[in-house]
Motif scaffolding. Structure first.
Motif, short mmCIF file in Angstrom:
data_model
loop_
_atom_site.label_atom_id
_atom_site.label_comp_id
_atom_site.label_asym_id
_atom_site.label_seq_id
_atom_site.Cartn_x
_atom_site.Cartn_y
_atom_site.Cartn_z
N GLY A 10 0.81 -1.21 0.00
CA GLY A 10 0.00 0.00 0.00
C GLY A 10 0.85 1.26 0.00
N LEU A 11 1.91 1.25 0.80
CA LEU A 11 2.83 2.40 0.80
C LEU A 11 3.45 2.61 -0.57
N LEU A 12 3.84 1.52 -1.19
CA LEU A 12 4.48 1.61 -2.50
C LEU A 12 3.53 2.16 -3.56
N LEU A 13 2.31 1.65 -3.58
CA LEU A 13 1.34 2.10 -4.58
C LEU A 13 0.98 3.56 -4.39
N ARG A 14 0.80 3.99 -3.15
CA ARG A 14 0.42 5.38 -2.90
C ARG A 14 1.56 6.34 -3.19
N PRO A 66 8.43 6.07 6.49
CA PRO A 66 8.85 7.15 7.38
C PRO A 66 9.39 6.58 8.69
N PRO A 67 10.36 7.25 9.31
CA PRO A 67 10.94 6.72 10.56
C PRO A 67 9.90 6.45 11.64
N ALA A 68 8.91 7.32 11.78
CA ALA A 68 7.90 7.11 12.82
C ALA A 68 7.10 5.84 12.54
#
Length: 216
Positions: A10-14, A66-68
């Motif tokens: 999901g992170l990659l697609l967005r 992201p680091p968080a």
């Protein structure tokens, strides 16, 4: 692990960062593959081009968080499992792209002497082997081994090049078999490099997971 892979996917697609390696792959195949040419030579290019694309995709997945968010994943599932899920996401996406490319290449090239089904099988084997080696390169050129962007990118380019030309490389063997092989013998020739690529990718993934887990 499935939930973690879906999270990273999901992170990659967005992020749309997947567009650059995919466009590069499509451009290389669009320029290098010609309708009506012998299928095995075209499949060799398809597999070889997938190696640096996979390495790039893996690096994207390993550095996009992201680091968080990474800290939250580490607390919930462990740094090692989160890192492995990112690696699997990048490699899996590249394999899917390679599979689609193999189908398209077989559809437009000359399969005489090989057969469409054998060509598809050989193409998928070769592409998967190169993707596995590319995933290993991407993992070694990313955190936790290399954190500086400049050194990471330099290692990625150099590692991908060496993986394609170095003697004993499973990727080089797979591309050579596709380039010089003929008929059903291609499938037999791809098996040794397939085993080598799988062992290499598994070893690097385990090493990366262990190194990342030590940060906890």
């Amino acid at each position: 692990m499935t939930a973690l892979v879906r999270y990273h996917a999901g992170l990659l697609l967005r992020s749309q960062r997947w567009l650059a390696p995919l466009v590069l792959y499509a451009a290389v195949l669009g320029i290098g593959v010609h309708a009506g040419e012998p299928v095995l030579g075209a499949l060799a290019l398809t597999a070889a081009a997938l190696l640096p694309v996979t390495a790039w995709a893996v690096r994207i997945c390993l550095t996009q968080e992201p680091p968080a968010a990474r800290a939250v994943v580490a607390a919930a599932a462990g740094r090692g499992r989160g890192h492995l899920a990112a690696l699997l996401t990048g490699a899996g996406g590249a394999v899917l792209a390679g599979g689609a490319a193999v189908g398209a290449v077989v559809a437009v090239t000359d399969t005489r002497g090989v057969g469409a089904s054998a060509a598809v099988t050989a193409g998928l084997l070769g592409a998967t082997e190169c993707a596995l080696v590319g995933a290993a390169v991407g993992a070694l050129a990313s955190r936790p081994f290399l954190k500086a962007t400049g050194w990471s990118l330099a290692a990625l380019v150099l590692g991908a090049l060496l993986a394609l030309v170095a003697p004993g490389s499973p990727a080089r063997h797979a591309v050579t078999v596709l380039t010089t092989g003929s008929g059903a013998g291609v499938l037999t020739g791809l098996l040794p490099s397939g085993a080598g690529a799988l062992v290499l990718a598994a070893a690097v993934a385990a090493l990366a997971r262990r190194a990342t887990a030590r940060l906890e």
